[in-house]
Motif scaffolding. Structure first.
Motif, short mmCIF file in Angstrom:
data_model
loop_
_atom_site.label_atom_id
_atom_site.label_comp_id
_atom_site.label_asym_id
_atom_site.label_seq_id
_atom_site.Cartn_x
_atom_site.Cartn_y
_atom_site.Cartn_z
N ALA A 65 1.00 -2.88 -12.04
CA ALA A 65 0.04 -3.29 -13.07
C ALA A 65 -0.91 -2.15 -13.46
CB ALA A 65 -0.76 -4.50 -12.59
N GLY A 66 -0.73 -0.97 -12.87
CA GLY A 66 -1.53 0.19 -13.23
C GLY A 66 -2.76 0.41 -12.39
N HIS A 67 -2.92 -0.38 -11.34
CA HIS A 67 -4.09 -0.21 -10.47
C HIS A 67 -3.76 0.78 -9.35
CE1 HIS A 67 -5.90 -3.48 -12.60
NE2 HIS A 67 -4.90 -4.29 -12.28
N ARG A 68 -4.80 1.31 -8.75
CA ARG A 68 -4.66 2.16 -7.57
C ARG A 68 -4.76 1.26 -6.36
NH1 ARG A 68 -9.42 5.14 -7.86
NH2 ARG A 68 -10.11 3.56 -9.31
N ILE A 69 -3.78 1.36 -5.47
CA ILE A 69 -3.69 0.44 -4.32
C ILE A 69 -3.88 1.20 -3.02
CG2 ILE A 69 -1.16 0.63 -4.41
CD1 ILE A 69 -3.04 -2.44 -3.11
N TRP A 70 -4.74 0.66 -2.16
CA TRP A 70 -4.86 1.12 -0.79
C TRP A 70 -4.39 -0.03 0.08
CZ3 TRP A 70 -10.06 2.66 2.02
CH2 TRP A 70 -9.76 3.18 3.28
N ALA A 71 -3.18 0.09 0.59
CA ALA A 71 -2.54 -0.96 1.38
C ALA A 71 -2.78 -0.69 2.86
CB ALA A 71 -1.05 -1.02 1.07
N VAL A 72 -3.50 -1.60 3.51
CA VAL A 72 -3.80 -1.46 4.93
C VAL A 72 -3.01 -2.54 5.68
CG1 VAL A 72 -5.58 -1.48 6.71
CG2 VAL A 72 -6.10 -0.55 4.43
N GLU A 73 -2.24 -2.12 6.66
CA GLU A 73 -1.40 -3.04 7.43
C GLU A 73 -1.51 -2.67 8.90
OE1 GLU A 73 0.71 -5.58 9.19
OE2 GLU A 73 0.52 -5.85 7.03
N LYS A 74 -1.73 -3.65 9.75
CA LYS A 74 -1.90 -3.40 11.18
C LYS A 74 -0.58 -3.23 11.92
CE LYS A 74 -4.35 -5.14 15.22
NZ LYS A 74 -5.26 -6.16 15.74
N ASP A 75 0.48 -3.90 11.49
CA ASP A 75 1.75 -3.92 12.21
C ASP A 75 2.56 -2.66 11.92
OD1 ASP A 75 4.19 -4.48 13.39
OD2 ASP A 75 4.33 -6.51 12.58
N PRO A 76 2.71 -1.75 12.90
CA PRO A 76 3.44 -0.50 12.65
C PRO A 76 4.92 -0.70 12.34
CG PRO A 76 2.88 -0.71 14.98
CD PRO A 76 2.21 -1.85 14.28
N ARG A 77 5.47 -1.87 12.66
CA ARG A 77 6.88 -2.12 12.35
C ARG A 77 7.13 -2.16 10.85
NH1 ARG A 77 8.14 -7.71 14.82
NH2 ARG A 77 6.20 -8.12 13.71
N ASP A 87 6.13 4.40 -2.56
CA ASP A 87 6.35 5.84 -2.73
C ASP A 87 6.36 6.28 -4.19
OD1 ASP A 87 6.30 6.96 -0.25
OD2 ASP A 87 8.47 6.98 0.04
N GLN A 88 6.99 5.52 -5.05
CA GLN A 88 7.16 5.94 -6.44
C GLN A 88 5.84 6.05 -7.20
OE1 GLN A 88 9.32 2.25 -7.69
NE2 GLN A 88 8.16 2.53 -9.57
N PHE A 89 4.76 5.50 -6.66
CA PHE A 89 3.48 5.50 -7.36
C PHE A 89 2.60 6.70 -7.02
CE2 PHE A 89 4.94 1.12 -7.05
CZ PHE A 89 5.02 0.81 -8.40
N GLY A 90 3.12 7.57 -6.16
CA GLY A 90 2.44 8.82 -5.85
C GLY A 90 1.01 8.62 -5.37
N THR A 91 0.09 9.37 -5.96
CA THR A 91 -1.30 9.34 -5.51
C THR A 91 -2.03 8.05 -5.88
OG1 THR A 91 -2.03 10.48 -7.52
CG2 THR A 91 -1.50 11.85 -5.60
N ARG A 92 -1.41 7.19 -6.70
CA ARG A 92 -2.03 5.90 -7.03
C ARG A 92 -1.85 4.88 -5.90
NH1 ARG A 92 1.02 4.46 -11.63
NH2 ARG A 92 0.46 2.35 -11.06
N ALA A 93 -1.07 5.23 -4.89
CA ALA A 93 -0.82 4.31 -3.78
C ALA A 93 -1.05 5.02 -2.45
CB ALA A 93 0.61 3.78 -3.86
N ARG A 94 -1.71 4.33 -1.58
CA ARG A 94 -2.03 4.87 -0.25
C ARG A 94 -1.72 3.80 0.79
NH1 ARG A 94 -8.23 6.33 1.26
NH2 ARG A 94 -7.96 6.65 3.49
N VAL A 95 -1.05 4.19 1.86
CA VAL A 95 -0.71 3.28 2.96
C VAL A 95 -1.44 3.73 4.22
CG1 VAL A 95 1.14 2.43 4.45
CG2 VAL A 95 1.56 2.73 1.99
N THR A 96 -2.11 2.80 4.86
CA THR A 96 -2.75 3.06 6.15
C THR A 96 -2.26 2.01 7.14
OG1 THR A 96 -4.74 3.99 5.12
CG2 THR A 96 -4.96 3.19 7.39
N ILE A 97 -1.72 2.46 8.25
CA ILE A 97 -1.27 1.56 9.30
C ILE A 97 -2.33 1.58 10.39
CG2 ILE A 97 0.54 1.00 10.97
CD1 ILE A 97 1.43 0.76 8.01
N ASP A 98 -3.16 0.54 10.38
CA ASP A 98 -4.26 0.43 11.34
C ASP A 98 -4.93 -0.93 11.13
OD1 ASP A 98 -6.13 1.03 13.30
OD2 ASP A 98 -6.79 2.89 12.36
N ASP A 99 -5.77 -1.29 12.05
CA ASP A 99 -6.61 -2.47 11.90
C ASP A 99 -7.71 -2.11 10.91
OD1 ASP A 99 -8.69 -4.41 12.24
OD2 ASP A 99 -7.95 -4.85 14.25
N VAL A 100 -7.88 -2.88 9.86
CA VAL A 100 -8.86 -2.56 8.82
C VAL A 100 -10.27 -2.43 9.39
CG1 VAL A 100 -9.41 -4.93 8.08
CG2 VAL A 100 -9.50 -3.04 6.41
#
Length: 196
Positions: A65-77, A87-100
């Motif tokens: 939808a054109g937004h910048r996403i910071w996806a935080v997920e605790k489960d490393p699986r 991946d395809q969204f480049g710098t508009r998307a960030r993934v963090t695997i940790d407890d928020v």
């Protein structure tokens, strides 16, 4: 925006074991993700924090939808699946695997960011996470899916700091495993007096 199949049913058929301690349930369709996002009324190019990003179905919808996403997920699986979705969204998307609750939200969010999340289907955990993320003054609004009991609890605890409004419901069957209780789609807004 085109849709791609959500991976929840594939994970279910492979015997993936959800983590009950995390309140895990995965969105089964991109269409349900679009319906959730439409209720958010986000400004163009908003920065969005998603807590409990899971398999990335809602994350991908937010990015599409054109937004910048910071996806935080605790489960490393779920790291590989979530990263593949974004991946395809480049710098508009960030993934963090940790407890928020261990993540520096103030350092990673822009002013006037939004929370858009399917919260854990444990009322105590969902309300605790919402309370935590809204300690960051950079979050001014949110749209969350949470159990009805979580809505009641959040409303009782929000006081004057947050305005809570139920804006929709969502079917239990839209999730795998199916949600064990009635779910609510809830808009959250920080009161103007509490913005810094």
């Amino acid at each position: 925006m085109g849709t791609i199949p959500a991976p929840a049913d594939a994970y279910a058929s492979e015997g993936f074991q959800v983590r009950v301690d995390l309140g895990q349930h995965f969105l089964r369709s991109p269409e349900a993700a679009y319906r959730i996002l439409e209720r958010g009324n986000l400004p163009p190019n908003a920065q969005v924090l998603e807590v409990g990003a899971g398999l990335g179905t809602l994350s991908r919808t937010i990015a599409c939808a054109g937004h910048r996403i910071w996806a935080v997920e605790k489960d490393p699986r779920l790291r590989a699946q979530l990263t593949d979705q974004l991946d395809q969204f480049g710098t508009r998307a960030r993934v963090t695997i940790d407890d928020v609750r261990r993540v520096d939200l103030d350092g990673g969010l822009d002013a006037d960011s939004a929370l858009v999340s399917i919260m854990p289907f444990d009322p105590d955990l969902s309300t605790a996470l919402i309370r935590h993320v809204f300690t960051s003054p950079k979050l001014t609004r949110g749209l969350v899916v949470l159990p009805s009991a979580g809505l009641v609890q959040l409303g009782a605890e929000a006081g004057d700091a947050l305005r809570i409004e139920e804006v929709d419901g969502i079917a239990r069957a839209d999730f795998w495993p199916p949600a064990p209780t009635v779910l609510r789609v809830v808009a959250i807004e920080r009161s103007r007096a509490c913005r810094s």
